[in-house]
Design an enzyme around this catalytic site. Structure first.
Site, PDB file in Angstrom:
ATOM      1  N   PRO A  54       0.825  -1.214   0.000  1.00  0.00           N
ATOM      2  CA  PRO A  54       0.000   0.000   0.000  1.00  0.00           C
ATOM      3  C   PRO A  54       0.860   1.266   0.000  1.00  0.00           C
ATOM      4  O   PRO A  54       0.366   2.358  -0.239  1.00  0.00           O
ATOM      5  CB  PRO A  54      -0.822  -0.124   1.285  1.00  0.00           C
ATOM      6  CG  PRO A  54      -0.178  -1.171   2.108  1.00  0.00           C
ATOM      7  CD  PRO A  54       0.660  -2.019   1.213  1.00  0.00           C
ATOM      8  N   ASP A 106      -9.236   1.230 -25.811  1.00  0.00           N
ATOM      9  CA  ASP A 106      -9.710   1.066 -24.435  1.00  0.00           C
ATOM     10  C   ASP A 106      -9.542   2.351 -23.627  1.00  0.00           C
ATOM     11  O   ASP A 106      -8.727   3.204 -23.972  1.00  0.00           O
ATOM     12  CB  ASP A 106      -8.928  -0.052 -23.734  1.00  0.00           C
ATOM     13  CG  ASP A 106      -9.452  -1.425 -24.105  1.00  0.00           C
ATOM     14  OD1 ASP A 106     -10.628  -1.529 -24.454  1.00  0.00           O
ATOM     15  OD2 ASP A 106      -8.659  -2.385 -24.033  1.00  0.00           O
ATOM     16  N   ARG A 117      -2.190  -7.489 -20.910  1.00  0.00           N
ATOM     17  CA  ARG A 117      -2.884  -6.884 -22.064  1.00  0.00           C
ATOM     18  C   ARG A 117      -1.946  -6.048 -22.928  1.00  0.00           C
ATOM     19  O   ARG A 117      -2.237  -5.760 -24.075  1.00  0.00           O
ATOM     20  CB  ARG A 117      -4.062  -6.022 -21.584  1.00  0.00           C
ATOM     21  CG  ARG A 117      -5.085  -6.822 -20.801  1.00  0.00           C
ATOM     22  CD  ARG A 117      -6.307  -6.018 -20.433  1.00  0.00           C
ATOM     23  NE  ARG A 117      -7.206  -5.853 -21.562  1.00  0.00           N
ATOM     24  CZ  ARG A 117      -7.349  -4.752 -22.257  1.00  0.00           C
ATOM     25  NH1 ARG A 117      -6.655  -3.679 -21.942  1.00  0.00           N
ATOM     26  NH2 ARG A 117      -8.188  -4.704 -23.269  1.00  0.00           N
ATOM     27  N   GLU A 154       1.859  -8.132   8.649  1.00  0.00           N
ATOM     28  CA  GLU A 154       2.166  -6.690   8.696  1.00  0.00           C
ATOM     29  C   GLU A 154       3.046  -6.283   7.517  1.00  0.00           C
ATOM     30  O   GLU A 154       3.381  -5.108   7.350  1.00  0.00           O
ATOM     31  CB  GLU A 154       2.885  -6.333  10.006  1.00  0.00           C
ATOM     32  CG  GLU A 154       1.998  -6.355  11.236  1.00  0.00           C
ATOM     33  CD  GLU A 154       0.806  -5.412  11.139  1.00  0.00           C
ATOM     34  OE1 GLU A 154       0.947  -4.324  10.568  1.00  0.00           O
ATOM     35  OE2 GLU A 154      -0.268  -5.786  11.628  1.00  0.00           O
TER      36      GLU A 154
HETATM   37  C1  LIG Z   1      -2.074  -6.070   5.800  1.00  0.00           C
HETATM   38  S1  LIG Z   1      -1.038  -5.609   4.484  1.00  0.00           S
HETATM   39  C2  LIG Z   1       0.308  -4.805   5.313  1.00  0.00           C
HETATM   40  C3  LIG Z   1       0.098  -3.339   5.442  1.00  0.00           C
HETATM   41  C4  LIG Z   1       1.277  -2.614   6.085  1.00  0.00           C
HETATM   42  N1  LIG Z   1       1.356  -2.916   7.487  1.00  0.00           N
HETATM   43  C5  LIG Z   1       1.085  -1.126   5.898  1.00  0.00           C
HETATM   44  O1  LIG Z   1       0.262  -0.543   6.623  1.00  0.00           O
HETATM   45  O2  LIG Z   1       1.711  -0.526   4.989  1.00  0.00           O
HETATM   46  C6  LIG Z   1      -0.340  -7.109   3.926  1.00  0.00           C
HETATM   47  C7  LIG Z   1       0.129  -7.119   2.494  1.00  0.00           C
HETATM   48  O3  LIG Z   1      -0.959  -6.908   1.607  1.00  0.00           O
HETATM   49  C8  LIG Z   1      -0.511  -6.285   0.416  1.00  0.00           C
HETATM   50  N2  LIG Z   1      -1.313  -5.075   0.223  1.00  0.00           N
HETATM   51  C9  LIG Z   1      -2.232  -4.573   1.071  1.00  0.00           C
HETATM   52  N3  LIG Z   1      -2.814  -3.475   0.556  1.00  0.00           N
HETATM   53  C10 LIG Z   1      -2.274  -3.272  -0.657  1.00  0.00           C
HETATM   54  C11 LIG Z   1      -2.454  -2.296  -1.658  1.00  0.00           C
HETATM   55  N4  LIG Z   1      -3.320  -1.301  -1.516  1.00  0.00           N
HETATM   56  N5  LIG Z   1      -1.722  -2.394  -2.802  1.00  0.00           N
HETATM   57  C12 LIG Z   1      -0.835  -3.397  -2.953  1.00  0.00           C
HETATM   58  N6  LIG Z   1      -0.603  -4.349  -2.022  1.00  0.00           N
HETATM   59  C13 LIG Z   1      -1.311  -4.294  -0.881  1.00  0.00           C
HETATM   60  C14 LIG Z   1       0.977  -6.026   0.593  1.00  0.00           C
HETATM   61  O4  LIG Z   1       1.689  -7.058  -0.045  1.00  0.00           O
HETATM   62  C15 LIG Z   1       1.139  -6.070   2.091  1.00  0.00           C
HETATM   63  O5  LIG Z   1       2.440  -6.461   2.475  1.00  0.00           O
END
Ligand SMILES: C[S@@+](CC[C@H](N)C(=O)[O-])C[C@H]1O[C@@H](n2cnc3c(N)ncnc32)[C@H](O)[C@@H]1O
Length: 246
Positions: A88, A166, A152, A115
């Site tokens: 994220p 697209d 794609r 996490e």
């Molecule tokens: C619960 S999340 C960890 C979030 C992290 N503690 C933070 O707040 O930045 C677990 C995993 O989900 C994936 N993930 C969660 N949200 C995401 C997003 N918006 N985009 C891409 N990957 C995401 C990532 O690989 C991340 O390591």
């Protein structure tokens, strides 16, 4: 293009290569998608991939050793890939990022869980990508979204003409589509589409694209680089509006 996905839930991710256009591309050899189970790169009896965080606090952290072993295995078998961590905290995924990633010969996508991963794994990571400002439970859905959108743009996977029409390709949204029957419950297909006049069809489609983009995504509309057909379409649109206003 070769894409590898590293996950603790391989069965969840594998379906990406079993349906539709992507399944066909895999069958035709345009795409090779390998799903790696991170637990295969553990050495203990219980195949543990997580541990408590140093410093305390909630949740678990993905251990670094399985990733170190995975990258050693991968690079010694296939060479150096471009490595994307789903996160994220990464740069926001969009059509342009997908196009950029599609130019890579080898992509490896890491799916985080808990996490997140031990920060030392970042030494293998070239790019961190987020699919939006929200937190998911894992990187599997983001990885599948990335693979789908990137595929794609791999030449031959989807007809080039179709990709170019697209939404987002030129900062415009796609035009409306119709198929048979010509009339259903009193709803008809626009006459121009059955006229057989290709120039008129092209102009109508561009007008509709511009209209939709202006109304639904003015931010994109303002970024769009206007070509000759756009100018012609805008003038025609403007004339129609003036006629309606009279
Ligand atoms: C619960 S999340 C960890 C979030 C992290 N503690 C933070 O707040 O930045 C677990 C995993 O989900 C994936 N993930 C969660 N949200 C995401 C997003 N918006 N985009 C891409 N990957 C995401 C990532 O690989 C991340 O390591």
């Amino acid at each position: 293009m070769r894409i590898g996905i590293v996950t603790i839930f391989p069965d969840f991710v594998k379906v990406i290569k079993e349906y539709g256009v992507i399944a066909q591309a895999v069958e035709n050899g345009l795409l090779q998608i390998d799903v790696f189970n991170l637990r295969d790169f553990t050495t203990d009896k219980h195949k543990v991939v997580d541990d408590y965080p140093y410093g305390g606090g909630p949740g678990m952290v993905m251990k670094p050793e399985p990733f170190f072993r995975f990258f050693e295995f991968y690079t010694s078998n296939y060479g150096k890939p471009y490595v994307v961590l789903t996160s994220p905290q990464g740069r926001r995924f969009d059509n342009k990022v997908a196009m950029e990633l599609a130019t890579r010969e080898q992509l490896v996508i890491i799916c985080g869980r808990y996490e997140g991963i031990d920060e030392r794994v970042m030494k293998f990571v070239d790019d961190e990508i987020s699919i939006g400002d929200y937190v998911l439970t894992g990187g599997e859905l983001p990885a599948m979204i990335i693979v789908d959108a990137v595929s794609r743009f791999v030449p031959g996977v989807v007809e080039e003409e179709s990709v170019k029409n697209d939404s987002f390709y030129n900062d415009l949204l796609d035009y409306p589509h119709f198929t048979r029957p010509r009339e259903i419950n009193g709803l008809t297909v626009p006459e121009v589409l059955v006229s057989g006049n290709h120039e008129e069809v092209e102009l109508w489609r561009r007008k509709e694209s511009l209209k939709k983009t202006m109304l639904k995504r003015p931010d994109l509309f303002l970024k769009h680089q206007f070509d000759e057909l756009d100018k012609k379409a805008l003038i025609s649109l403007f004339k129609e509006l003036m006629k309606d206003a009279r």
